[in-house]
Scaffold this motif. Structure first.
Motif, PDB file in Angstrom:
ATOM      1  N   HIS A 208      44.817  47.323  46.481  1.00  0.00           N
ATOM      2  CA  HIS A 208      43.744  48.295  46.276  1.00  0.00           C
ATOM      3  C   HIS A 208      43.850  49.460  47.260  1.00  0.00           C
ATOM      4  CE1 HIS A 208      42.173  44.666  44.260  1.00  0.00           C
ATOM      5  NE2 HIS A 208      41.666  45.541  43.421  1.00  0.00           N
ATOM      6  N   ASP A 249      36.361  44.757  42.138  1.00  0.00           N
ATOM      7  CA  ASP A 249      37.405  44.410  41.190  1.00  0.00           C
ATOM      8  C   ASP A 249      37.706  42.915  41.241  1.00  0.00           C
ATOM      9  OD1 ASP A 249      39.465  44.921  39.273  1.00  0.00           O
ATOM     10  OD2 ASP A 249      40.937  44.886  40.892  1.00  0.00           O
ATOM     11  N   ARG A 253      37.106  39.838  38.383  1.00  0.00           N
ATOM     12  CA  ARG A 253      38.181  38.936  37.971  1.00  0.00           C
ATOM     13  C   ARG A 253      37.883  37.476  38.322  1.00  0.00           C
ATOM     14  NH1 ARG A 253      43.848  42.109  39.104  1.00  0.00           N
ATOM     15  NH2 ARG A 253      43.130  44.205  38.603  1.00  0.00           N
TER      16      ARG A 253
END
Length: 267
Positions: A208, A249, A253
């Motif tokens: 990231h 994120d 997930r």
């Protein structure tokens, strides 16, 4: 912090504002004062919060400060370097080839000829003294947590935070650099120097970085704007925005077990 995206995953997130740069400087300044030196010299990129923190600390504590910046001078100065200059820091620049050799005797001796007998602070302020300062942070957090997250530039903050955790807690760093797998060994080395061994309770997310250090993407900009609208918080795009975007994120997930309590450290 209330957010339906986190609630859907049964993850809680608390933002902890902390001046980690001051923590990294705490014991370094004590060492400089004990040595009798009156000048601090350090290194950083053009957007280095460490340079600014050193300039502020020097102005406050009576040290002359010199900041050696990677790359060429660009005018007008960006807000970070302008603020460092306004706090009395003398800025100088090294081309990228020389900057990569900044800790060699040849480069350091040249800087001493120019600036005198300074106390040297490493890039980002990350050394054993910095890690010891950051190790004091977890005990000051007022609510229970399972995971603590921070942005990682040079590794000192993560190395220290992880060393200050209880056995049932872990630390997760988010690299703001592209291709930063080397940070795993850097953090381990800092922990060996500061605490005798790596603590083994941390990991670094390398995915990231959103283009690399001091780079941004439309996706990151959209996250920053959405976060500001939802929570009234304007995130630092060089560091903390990447860490928080990564946390969201990973939550989407289902990386974190349900019920995970996360603290995200913001400068």
């Amino acid at each position: 912090m209330r957010d339906e995206r986190l609630a859907a995953a049964e993850v809680t997130l608390h933002l902890h504002h902390d001046d980690n740069k001051a923590r990294k400087l705490k014991y370094n300044l004590a060492e400089a004062r004990a040595s009798g030196r009156t000048t601090l010299l350090t290194f950083g990129g053009a957007y280095s919060n460490h340079l600014l923190a050193t300039a502020r600390a020097g102005a406050r504590e009576g040290f002359t400060t010199v900041g050696i910046v990677r790359g060429e001078e660009h005018l007008p100065l960006n807000p970070v370097l302008a603020a460092a200059r306004d706090h009395g820091m003398r800025l100088a620049y090294l081309d990228r080839g020389t900057y990569r050799r900044k800790h060699t005797p040849e480069v350091i001796d040249g800087l001493r000829e120019r600036y005198g007998d300074f106390h040297l602070l490493p890039e980002g302020g990350s050394n054993a003294a910095a890690a010891r300062g950051c190790a004091e942070l977890p005990a000051e957090i007022g609510q229970p947590f399972d995971l603590i997250a921070c942005a990682v530039g040079t590794g000192g903050t993560l190395a220290g935070i992880a060393a200050g955790l209880r056995p049932d807690q872990r630390a997760l760093g988010f690299a703001v650099l592209k291709g930063a797998a080397f940070l795993n060994e850097d953090v381990a080395a800092l922990q060996r120097e500061a605490f005798g061994r790596p603590t083994g309770n941390w990991s670094i997310d390398l995915a990231h970085h959103y283009g690399g250090y001091a780079k941004r993407t439309p996706k990151l900009d959209a996250f920053i704007e959405d976060f500001r609208e939802r929570h009234g918080e304007t995130l630092n795009w060089v560091y903390e925005a990447k860490m928080l975007a990564g946390l969201y994120d990973l939550t989407a997930r289902a990386t974190f077990p349900r019920g995970t309590r996360i603290v995200a450290v913001l400068a």
